[in-house]
Motif scaffolding. Structure first.
Motif, PDB file in Angstrom:
ATOM      1  N   LEU A   1       3.856   0.594   2.411  1.00 49.57           N
ATOM      2  CA  LEU A   1       2.604   0.199   2.643  1.00 49.57           C
ATOM      3  C   LEU A   1       2.688  -0.762   3.784  1.00 49.57           C
ATOM      4  CD1 LEU A   1       0.423   0.041  -0.610  1.00 49.57           C
ATOM      5  CD2 LEU A   1       0.583   2.059   1.078  1.00 49.57           C
TER       6      LEU A   1
ATOM      7  N   ALA B  65      -0.917   0.632  -4.041  1.00 49.71           N
ATOM      8  CA  ALA B  65       0.352   0.035  -4.416  1.00 49.71           C
ATOM      9  C   ALA B  65       0.469   0.203  -5.867  1.00 49.71           C
ATOM     10  CB  ALA B  65       0.330  -1.425  -4.037  1.00 49.71           C
TER      11      ALA B  65
ATOM     12  N   HIS C 269      -7.897  -3.688   2.340  1.00 45.66           N
ATOM     13  CA  HIS C 269      -7.313  -4.188   0.861  1.00 45.66           C
ATOM     14  C   HIS C 269      -7.953  -3.400  -0.094  1.00 45.66           C
ATOM     15  CE1 HIS C 269      -5.721  -7.444   3.617  1.00 45.66           C
ATOM     16  NE2 HIS C 269      -4.821  -7.213   2.838  1.00 45.66           N
TER      17      HIS C 269
ATOM     18  N   PHE D 110       6.399  -5.235  -1.729  1.00 47.19           N
ATOM     19  CA  PHE D 110       4.989  -5.365  -1.308  1.00 47.19           C
ATOM     20  C   PHE D 110       4.412  -6.532  -0.992  1.00 47.19           C
ATOM     21  CE2 PHE D 110       5.219  -1.696  -4.260  1.00 47.19           C
ATOM     22  CZ  PHE D 110       4.597  -0.783  -3.726  1.00 47.19           C
ATOM     23  N   ASP D 111       3.968  -6.807   0.302  1.00 44.59           N
ATOM     24  CA  ASP D 111       3.263  -8.063   0.462  1.00 44.59           C
ATOM     25  C   ASP D 111       1.730  -8.009   0.663  1.00 44.59           C
ATOM     26  OD1 ASP D 111       3.050  -7.043   3.057  1.00 44.59           O
ATOM     27  OD2 ASP D 111       4.516  -8.219   4.099  1.00 44.59           O
ATOM     28  N   MET D 112       1.392  -6.894   0.847  1.00 43.53           N
ATOM     29  CA  MET D 112      -0.273  -6.482   0.564  1.00 43.53           C
ATOM     30  C   MET D 112      -0.864  -6.997   1.872  1.00 43.53           C
ATOM     31  SD  MET D 112       0.158  -4.981  -2.044  1.00 43.53           S
ATOM     32  CE  MET D 112      -1.476  -4.207  -1.988  1.00 43.53           C
TER      33      MET D 112
ATOM     34  N   LEU E 224      11.118  -1.326  -4.277  1.00 43.85           N
ATOM     35  CA  LEU E 224       9.755  -1.496  -3.526  1.00 43.85           C
ATOM     36  C   LEU E 224       9.435  -2.702  -3.391  1.00 43.85           C
ATOM     37  CD1 LEU E 224       7.616   1.429  -4.867  1.00 43.85           C
ATOM     38  CD2 LEU E 224       9.320   1.789  -3.190  1.00 43.85           C
TER      39      LEU E 224
ATOM     40  N   SER F  30      -2.320  -6.538   5.734  1.00 46.08           N
ATOM     41  CA  SER F  30      -2.904  -5.168   6.259  1.00 46.08           C
ATOM     42  C   SER F  30      -3.441  -5.849   7.779  1.00 46.08           C
ATOM     43  CB  SER F  30      -4.098  -4.558   5.881  1.00 46.08           C
ATOM     44  OG  SER F  30      -4.279  -3.382   6.334  1.00 46.08           O
TER      45      SER F  30
ATOM     46  N   LEU G 200      -5.711  -0.717  -0.551  1.00 46.03           N
ATOM     47  CA  LEU G 200      -4.210  -0.951  -0.399  1.00 46.03           C
ATOM     48  C   LEU G 200      -3.944  -1.446  -1.845  1.00 46.03           C
ATOM     49  CD1 LEU G 200      -2.394  -0.907   2.044  1.00 46.03           C
ATOM     50  CD2 LEU G 200      -2.490  -3.436   2.128  1.00 46.03           C
ATOM     51  N   TYR G 201      -4.660  -2.070  -2.420  1.00 46.56           N
ATOM     52  CA  TYR G 201      -4.243  -2.449  -3.850  1.00 46.56           C
ATOM     53  C   TYR G 201      -4.265  -1.324  -4.845  1.00 46.56           C
ATOM     54  CZ  TYR G 201      -3.794  -7.523  -2.965  1.00 46.56           C
ATOM     55  OH  TYR G 201      -3.379  -8.705  -2.460  1.00 46.56           O
TER      56      TYR G 201
ATOM     57  N   PHE H 292       7.675  -8.889  -4.937  1.00 51.64           N
ATOM     58  CA  PHE H 292       6.592  -9.558  -4.309  1.00 51.64           C
ATOM     59  C   PHE H 292       6.787 -10.900  -3.766  1.00 51.64           C
ATOM     60  CE2 PHE H 292       5.514  -7.152  -8.097  1.00 51.64           C
ATOM     61  CZ  PHE H 292       4.977  -5.898  -7.737  1.00 51.64           C
TER      62      PHE H 292
ATOM     63  N   LEU I 222       9.401   0.147   2.095  1.00 48.39           N
ATOM     64  CA  LEU I 222       8.076  -0.763   2.181  1.00 48.39           C
ATOM     65  C   LEU I 222       7.032   0.248   2.546  1.00 48.39           C
ATOM     66  CD1 LEU I 222      10.467  -2.741   3.273  1.00 48.39           C
ATOM     67  CD2 LEU I 222       8.599  -4.149   4.206  1.00 48.39           C
TER      68      LEU I 222
END
Length: 328
Positions: A296, A26, A19, A8-10, A6, A12, A22-23, A43, A294
């Motif tokens: 999210l 995640a 966020h 994640f770059d977080m 998985l 949006s 989102l966090y 990450f 990915l």
């Protein structure tokens, strides 16, 4: 080789999930991936992004480590020239301890002019910064106590794994040679992955040492039974991803990035930056490449990401794991 991950770059988009939601989503997905037998969490790092790309991936990696038990955790990549290498060494050591040895750290030279300016650094110095930083990090994490010009370097605690799992990342021959020279692993980028791996192996042989661990590129993936319908859902988010990366590289040495000019969902789809695959297609692709879901992407609503994740777990992951065991 990590077959399933998985990523994640977080980030949006303006139209994406905030966020604050989102966090937590995640972290729940990371726990789920760990329980279901995924291989890796990835990450990355960027700074001053309008869409909130995570600037401190080690913090999220530590949170992931505390909420998981088995899955590997990869910082891929940290932009080493932006940071004090002693602080990077300490970050690696503590995160590796929190994860009980599950950490892999890719250190890259970076390319975004605005990020270097924000840290009062110069892109012109990044090669020298990489060499200096790698020398300090590898020596410090091996337990040495030494002088770096006018300061003493002494890092404690040491990482759970010794030697720490460190890789040089990059898509140019200099990166492969640097990884060999510092006796660390290598994680190439771009289309020339095989040639760069071959160069890394050759350089290690010249130096009389065995090659270190290797991390290849993972294929960005979204999973759906109906590919056309899925593109209607995820297309705007993938388009934002492509445009955002193009903007980051616009003022840099990456200005010839293939992501430039992708101004439609059809163009992004053709580029292959992210593939929407059926479970059967995932199983076939995983025979030769690593897959990174990915869930999210660019603030994709978590309910859509969960649909992709759960479909992959139900109809692809068991077959991929079975095939991997059969090939051992």
């Amino acid at each position: 080789m990590f077959r399933t991950a998985l990523m994640f770059d977080m980030r949006s988009a303006d139209f994406g999930t905030p966020h604050s939601k989102l966090y937590p989503a995640a972290l729940e997905m990371m726990e789920y991936a760990d329980a279901q037998g995924f291989d890796n969490l990835i990450f990355a790092e960027h700074h001053a992004s309008e869409d909130g790309y995570i600037p401190v991936p080690a913090l999220l990696a530590s949170a992931a480590a505390a909420r998981t038990k088995r899955i590997a955790i990869t910082l891929g990549a940290l932009v080493l020239p932006l940071h004090d290498p002693v602080e990077v060494a300490e970050t690696i050591a503590v995160t590796d301890q929190i994860s009980c040895g599950r950490l892999h750290t890719v250190l890259a030279a970076g390319y975004a002019q605005h990020e270097f300016a924000a840290f009062r650094k110069s892109l012109k110095d990044r090669a020298k910064s990489m060499d200096h930083g790698l020398d300090i990090i590898t020596r410090a994490l091996a337990g040495e106590r030494f002088m770096d010009q006018d300061r003493e370097v002494f890092v404690r605690p040491l990482p759970f794994n010794r030697p720490a799992r460190i890789y040089v990342g990059g898509g140019v021959p200099a990166a492969a040679k640097r990884a060999a020279r510092f006796a660390v692993g290598f994680s190439p980028l771009g289309a020339n992955m095989k040639a760069l791996f071959d160069l890394y192996d050759e350089e290690c042989r010249k130096l009389g040492r065995a090659p270190g661990p290797k991390l290849g590129r993972s294929v960005g993936t979204h999973v759906a039974e109906d590919v056309e319908a899925a593109w209607q859902e995820v297309g705007p988010y993938v388009l934002h991803l492509a445009r955002a990366y193009a903007a980051i590289s616009a003022d840099s040495s990456q200005s010839n990035s293939p992501l430039h000019g992708l101004n439609s969902i059809d163009a992004v789809r053709s580029s292959g930056i992210i593939r929407v695959l059926t479970p059967d297609e995932c199983v076939e692709l995983a025979k030769t490449q690593s897959l990174a879901l990915l869930p999210l992407v660019a603030g994709l609503p978590p309910q859509i990401g969960w649909k992709s994740l759960e479909l992959f777990v139900a109809k692809a992951l068991p077959r991929i794991k079975h095939a991997a065991k059969a090939n051992v």
